[in-house]
Design a protein around this motif. Structure first.
Motif, short mmCIF file in Angstrom:
data_model
loop_
_atom_site.label_atom_id
_atom_site.label_comp_id
_atom_site.label_asym_id
_atom_site.label_seq_id
_atom_site.Cartn_x
_atom_site.Cartn_y
_atom_site.Cartn_z
N ARG A 283 0.92 -1.19 0.09
CA ARG A 283 0.03 -0.03 -0.03
C ARG A 283 0.81 1.26 0.08
NH1 ARG A 283 -4.55 -0.15 4.14
NH2 ARG A 283 -5.60 1.31 2.42
N ASP A 284 2.07 1.15 0.15
CA ASP A 284 3.14 2.29 -0.05
C ASP A 284 3.71 2.52 -1.10
OD1 ASP A 284 2.47 2.30 2.85
OD2 ASP A 284 4.27 0.88 3.12
N LYS A 285 3.49 1.63 -2.11
CA LYS A 285 4.19 1.50 -3.52
C LYS A 285 3.27 2.61 -4.36
CE LYS A 285 7.45 -1.61 -3.28
NZ LYS A 285 7.16 -2.48 -2.20
N GLN A 286 4.20 2.95 -5.53
CA GLN A 286 3.58 3.77 -6.48
C GLN A 286 3.74 3.05 -7.89
OE1 GLN A 286 2.20 7.14 -6.47
NE2 GLN A 286 2.53 7.15 -4.24
N VAL A 287 2.78 2.58 -8.49
CA VAL A 287 2.83 1.89 -9.68
C VAL A 287 1.96 2.59 -10.84
CG1 VAL A 287 2.32 -0.36 -10.81
CG2 VAL A 287 2.81 -0.29 -8.40
N ASN A 288 2.60 2.72 -12.03
CA ASN A 288 1.83 3.58 -13.10
C ASN A 288 1.64 4.96 -12.52
OD1 ASN A 288 1.98 0.90 -14.45
ND2 ASN A 288 -0.01 0.49 -13.76
N GLY A 289 2.51 5.34 -11.74
CA GLY A 289 2.35 6.69 -11.25
C GLY A 289 1.19 7.02 -10.48
N LYS A 290 0.48 5.76 -9.78
CA LYS A 290 -0.55 5.88 -8.97
C LYS A 290 -0.16 5.26 -7.58
CE LYS A 290 -3.47 4.91 -12.60
NZ LYS A 290 -3.31 4.79 -13.89
N GLN A 291 -0.92 5.61 -6.69
CA GLN A 291 -1.03 4.79 -5.18
C GLN A 291 -1.37 3.42 -5.31
OE1 GLN A 291 0.23 6.15 -2.49
NE2 GLN A 291 -0.24 4.25 -1.41
N PHE A 292 -0.82 2.44 -4.93
CA PHE A 292 -1.24 1.00 -5.22
C PHE A 292 -2.45 0.84 -4.09
CE2 PHE A 292 -1.43 -3.51 -4.64
CZ PHE A 292 -1.14 -3.87 -5.79
N GLU A 293 -3.51 0.14 -4.48
CA GLU A 293 -4.41 0.11 -3.62
C GLU A 293 -5.11 -1.41 -3.50
OE1 GLU A 293 -5.67 2.47 -1.91
OE2 GLU A 293 -5.09 4.18 -3.14
N ILE A 294 -5.71 -1.77 -2.32
CA ILE A 294 -6.19 -2.97 -2.25
C ILE A 294 -7.88 -3.16 -2.19
CG2 ILE A 294 -6.00 -5.18 -0.90
CD1 ILE A 294 -3.21 -4.33 -0.14
N VAL A 295 -8.46 -3.80 -2.52
CA VAL A 295 -9.82 -3.92 -2.25
C VAL A 295 -10.20 -5.55 -2.05
CG1 VAL A 295 -11.78 -3.70 -3.81
CG2 VAL A 295 -10.16 -2.23 -4.28
N VAL A 296 -10.89 -5.36 -0.90
CA VAL A 296 -11.53 -6.59 -0.61
C VAL A 296 -13.18 -6.45 -0.85
CG1 VAL A 296 -12.25 -8.22 1.44
CG2 VAL A 296 -9.98 -7.01 1.00
N PRO A 297 -13.78 -7.16 -1.84
CA PRO A 297 -14.90 -7.03 -2.14
C PRO A 297 -16.03 -7.38 -1.24
CG PRO A 297 -13.97 -7.87 -4.19
CD PRO A 297 -12.98 -7.95 -3.02
N LEU A 298 -15.82 -8.73 -0.35
CA LEU A 298 -16.78 -9.07 0.62
C LEU A 298 -16.10 -8.86 1.99
CD1 LEU A 298 -19.46 -10.18 1.44
CD2 LEU A 298 -18.40 -12.53 1.43
N PHE A 299 -16.71 -8.05 2.82
CA PHE A 299 -16.05 -7.75 4.00
C PHE A 299 -16.99 -8.09 5.13
CE2 PHE A 299 -12.98 -3.79 4.20
CZ PHE A 299 -12.06 -4.57 4.73
N SER A 300 -16.39 -8.21 6.34
CA SER A 300 -17.23 -8.56 7.55
C SER A 300 -16.33 -7.95 8.65
CB SER A 300 -17.36 -10.14 7.62
OG SER A 300 -16.39 -10.76 8.31
N GLU A 301 -17.26 -7.82 9.61
CA GLU A 301 -16.69 -7.31 10.96
C GLU A 301 -15.37 -8.30 11.41
OE1 GLU A 301 -19.64 -8.23 10.83
OE2 GLU A 301 -20.56 -6.19 9.83
N LEU A 302 -16.04 -9.43 11.54
CA LEU A 302 -14.92 -10.48 12.08
C LEU A 302 -13.61 -10.58 11.46
CD1 LEU A 302 -17.46 -13.34 12.28
CD2 LEU A 302 -16.46 -11.96 14.25
#
Lengths: 451, 385
Positions: A283-302
């Motif tokens: 998450r600290d990396k820059q790729v293609n001149g953009k901030q690298f992001e992570i997405v977790v489509p299904l999230f739960s509190e646990l």
């Protein structure tokens, strides 16, 4: 050794008589009650048995434990113990908290071990031995699909617990199976626009996908949704369920030219893969001149709790969140908190609601006869269960309600305050045509008779 | 009766054993009901895994080759049977034939490669092949196996033979034997008959010259070699037979519940059959079947005990103490059933190295000695090792 004169006349006679006796009395034992009921496990005494089929071990064990708490709470409320919970807010409802059709609700449990085979074995045990009138639970779509098929064969209604695969109410839908939880397709529709808003329309995504029905449909739906925004898909890699160590799958991600990592993982898998990805410094990396992001489509509190600080700022979707302001959510969170001292997860919520909805349908139908209960559930429109106005669509037995887009809380105030609701996507936006997934519900009648 | 003996060509002792075994299996629904285990699904599991263990014992008990990958054949049999349901017909016979043939071929290939080594290397090789099959089934061959979700029947399966014979009823079909639906107790009795047949074959192999040869391999393979016997074909033959037994069990699993999942091939499943055999008694005829029943019983019954059931069971214990008792016992049942099984396994291996069968034999000899105290025990004949 000699082969002649093994048995005398007397011993043959004696043995034969015993055999005849045994065979003639056998039907008494085997077909006990077979003529008394016109459908599987028709309750005859003053109790009615629910079967809770839960992953108490394996990759989704934590969800299973929370579901169990919710089911026990639901049984209490149905029997008129405790504060009644959702029964007070569900509209319309005919439940009065005096059991089901005058019978006290009791339950049996079984461990599915987060495996389809084991789930079927324990569901069969609850149906054949313990006489369960309805099976509910599960935290994995492969379990749900396997048990749903079994219940269709046996003529027992299955109220799915946490299952997010499109197939559960898509190509593998069954007349005797019902799902309250949302699915991967809805996640894609709800999440897409938010991702475009936050990360722009020119992105390259890398998918890591849990290798089973849920992962596949989740990946498909997310690809559809993101590619419609203009994103590209760099690569999609399947990972085994319960892998534990994801480093070998994470290492190639940064070299692939992707600038978004989409983790189609759930439960412990998601906790491990996300934590490792963050430890790798992605998450600290820059790729293609953009901030690298992570997405977790299904999230739960646990899962969010398990992943700790790694989830800060990460986008995903949820079926329900305990902090929702409506009456139903408040009532459920309050009685769950009073009982167990922690807010319920979305797995607990969907499990609880499923048990209550089944009970309500039985009361409305006035009988336990499965086809009548199925009719009562199909196209049932209700409110006050925590997700706003909800429809149990008859065409595919899928519930349609609002979907939550959530984001990991940057500054949590407690260990439960881990997710923020970014947007409540209205039900109209996530409703789709049942025909797109195919499948066939099959007949409700004649009712199969379980052994 | 003498006629029956000559037809089956068994010794009197073996015939009695076969009859007693058959009666015990067929009467399972009666004598297991006090244990809460007399419901069709579990009874089916008992007899199916008994077939698996009896077949495994042919290899391990007779030749001493410890295969750690037998679940691969079980899984292959299941997949073959479900595909037979999907493509050909819902009848059980083609499924059985297809499954046994496929797992036999599978065992021939794996056996040919693995039997080049013996001892631990053989075990590791079979384990490696089984894990390979598992991973193939789990992710690489998903078009054939449907991965983690498991292979299931669908409404639009071709089922060529069934459709050629006439219109199909609505809904998912059920596996049948020439029209007799194999669900519930019918399914159990079908599996039980197959088990008795498998047991008969085992008894025959045990008492045949072929069986003697296999025992010779176990006692000293090198000596066999020096004497000019080529042991390899014998070992390979019994490996294939044993694999076919596993395939038969896999097919029956699919027949009683038409679903095949990759976890059936996992190493834990291979380990389970080793446990069953050792627990029951390696190299005995009945032992492995007994071990299968014990382990499946624990897996299904003990794992279902929850705290509610426990506190009912300990209702006689005073209030304050009850929670403690339930908390302690609760660790050994429910999710903790493996712990109980492990303890029992340790106890059996330490005190009864010959398994449950050795325990039974000891008790029997105790009675015999009590009856005839005057007679001295015959001198034991020891092979010169």
């Amino acid at each position: 050794m000699s082969h002649t004169k093994v048995f005398g006349r007397r011993s043959v006679l004696r043995g034969g008589l015993a055999g005849i006796l045994a065979t003639s009395t056998m039907p008494l034992f085997f077909t006990r009650g077979a003529y008394a009921q016109e459908f599987c496990n028709a309750p005859t005494g003053d109790t009615v048995t629910f079967g809770f089929n839960l992953p108490l071990t394996g990759a989704y064990a934590e969800e299973g434990a929370d579901e169990q708490k919710a089911y026990e709470l639901a049984v209490k409320h149905l029997n008129g113990e405790g504060d009644g919970g959702l029964i007070n807010t569900l509209k319309p409802t005919v439940l009065k908290g005096n059991g089901l059709l005058g019978k006290k609700v009791v339950f049996v449990t079984g461990d599915t071990a987060t495996k389809a085979d084991q789930a079927r074995a324990s569901a069969t045990r609850m149906i054949e031995r313990d006489g369960a009138i309805m099976i509910t639970g599960g935290s994995s779509s492969s379990e749900a699909i396997a048990v749903q098929g079994l219940c269709q064969e046996m003529g027992v209604i299955f109220m799915a617990g946490l299952t997010h695969s499109n197939d559960t109410t898509g190509k593998d839908k069954k007349r005797y199976g019902f799902r309250h939880f949302f699915n991967a397709y809805m996640s894609g529709i709800a999440l897409g626009p938010e991702l475009a808003k936050a990360y722009g329309k020119d992105r390259r995504a890398y998918h890591l996908t849990a290798d089973y029905t849920w992962g596949w449909t989740q990946e498909e739906s997310m690809r559809q949704a993101t590619e419609a925004l203009g994103w590209q898909t760099a690569q999609a890699v399947k990972t085994p369920l319960g892998a534990g160590d994801f480093s070998q799958y994470l290492t190639p991600v940064l070299n692939s030219g992707a600038d978004v990592l989409i983790l189609n993982h759930y439960g412990n898998d998601m906790v491990n893969s996300l934590t490792q990805a963050v430890q790798f410094g992605m998450r600290d990396k820059q790729v293609n001149g953009k901030q690298f992001e992570i997405v977790v489509p299904l999230f739960s509190e646990l899962m969010a709790k398990g992943a700790g600080p790694a989830i800060k700022g990460i986008f995903g979707t949820s079926n329900w969140h305990w902090a929702l302001p409506d009456e139903g959510s408040k009532a459920f969170t309050k009685s769950f908190g009073a009982e167990y001292g922690s807010p319920p997860s979305q797995a607990a919520h969907t499990a609880y609601v499923q048990a209550i909805l089944y009970a309500d349908a039985v009361e409305r139908a006035g009988t336990f006869y499965p086809p009548a209960v199925i009719k009562a559930l199909e196209d049932f429109e209700f409110d006050g269960a925590g997700n706003g106005p909800t429809l149990y669509r008859g065409a595919d037995h899928q519930c349609f309600k609002n979907v939550l887009v959530v984001r990991g809380n940057e500054s949590p105030t407690s260990q439960y305050d881990v997710l923020n609701v970014v947007r409540e996507v209205p039900r109209e936006e996530v409703t789709y045509d049942p025909a797109i997934f195919g499948g066939d519900l099959g007949p409700a009648e004649p009712v199969p008779l379980c052994a | 009766m003498g006629n029956l003996v000559s037809k089956l060509s068994l010794s009197r002792r073996d015939l009695l054993l076969l009859l007693a075994f058959g009666a015990a299996v067929l009467l399972m629904p009666l004598w297991l009901s006090p244990f809460g285990a007399a419901y069709p699904d579990l009874l089916q599991k008992f007899v199916i895994y008994a077939i698996f263990a009896v077949g495994f014992n042919l290899l391990f008990g007779l030749t001493g080759y410890l295969s750690f990958g037998h679940a691969a054949f079980l899984g292959a049999g299941s997949y073959a049977a479900v595909w037979s349901f999907k493509l050909l017909s819902m009848d059980a016979l083609p499924a059985l034939i297809f499954a046994v043939a496929i797992s036999g071929i599978f065992a021939l290939v794996i056996g040919y490669l693995s039997l080049r080594r013996s001892g631990i290397y053989f075990s590791i090789l079979t384990l490696a092949f089984a894990q390979m099959s598992y991973n193939l089934a789990y992710s690489v061959l998903t078009p054939i196996t449907n991965g983690e979700t498991g292979l299931q029947l669908a409404l639009d399966d071709p089922r060529v033979l069934d459709r050629a014979l006439g219109p199909q009823p609505e809904g998912l079909p059920v596996p049948h034997l020439l029209g007799l639906e194999l669900t519930g107790y019918t399914g159990f009795f079908f599996c039980a008959l197959v088990l008795i047949l498998a047991f008969y074959i085992t008894v025959k192999i045990f008492s045949s010259p072929f069986g003697l040869m296999l025992r010779a391999i176990k006692s000293n393979q090198n000596r066999m070699g020096y004497m000019g016997f080529d042991t390899k074909p014998y070992a390979l033959t019994v490996f294939v037979i044993s694999g076919m037994f596993a395939g038969l069990a896999g097919a029956l699993l699919a027949i009683t519940d038409p679903l095949a999942g990759a976890e059936r091939m996992q190493w834990t499943a291979s380990g389970e059959v080793v446990l069953m055999t050792i627990l029951g008694g390696v190299g005995t005829l009945v032992g492995p079947a007994l071990g299968a029943v014990v382990i499946k019983y624990f897996e299904n019954i003990f794992s279902a005990f929850n705290d509610q059931i426990l506190s009912n069971a300990f209702a006689f214990v005073p209030e304050g103490l009850r929670e403690t008792v339930v908390a302690i016992v609760g660790k050994f049942v429910g999710e903790g059933w493996h712990l109980t099984l492990g303890l029992i396994f340790v106890l059996v291996v330490v005190f009864l190295p010959g398994g449950i069968m050795e325990g039974i034999r000891r008790i029997m000899s105790l009675f015999r000695r009590a009856q005839r105290p005057a007679k001295g025990a015959p001198a034991r004949i020891q092979p010169a090792e």
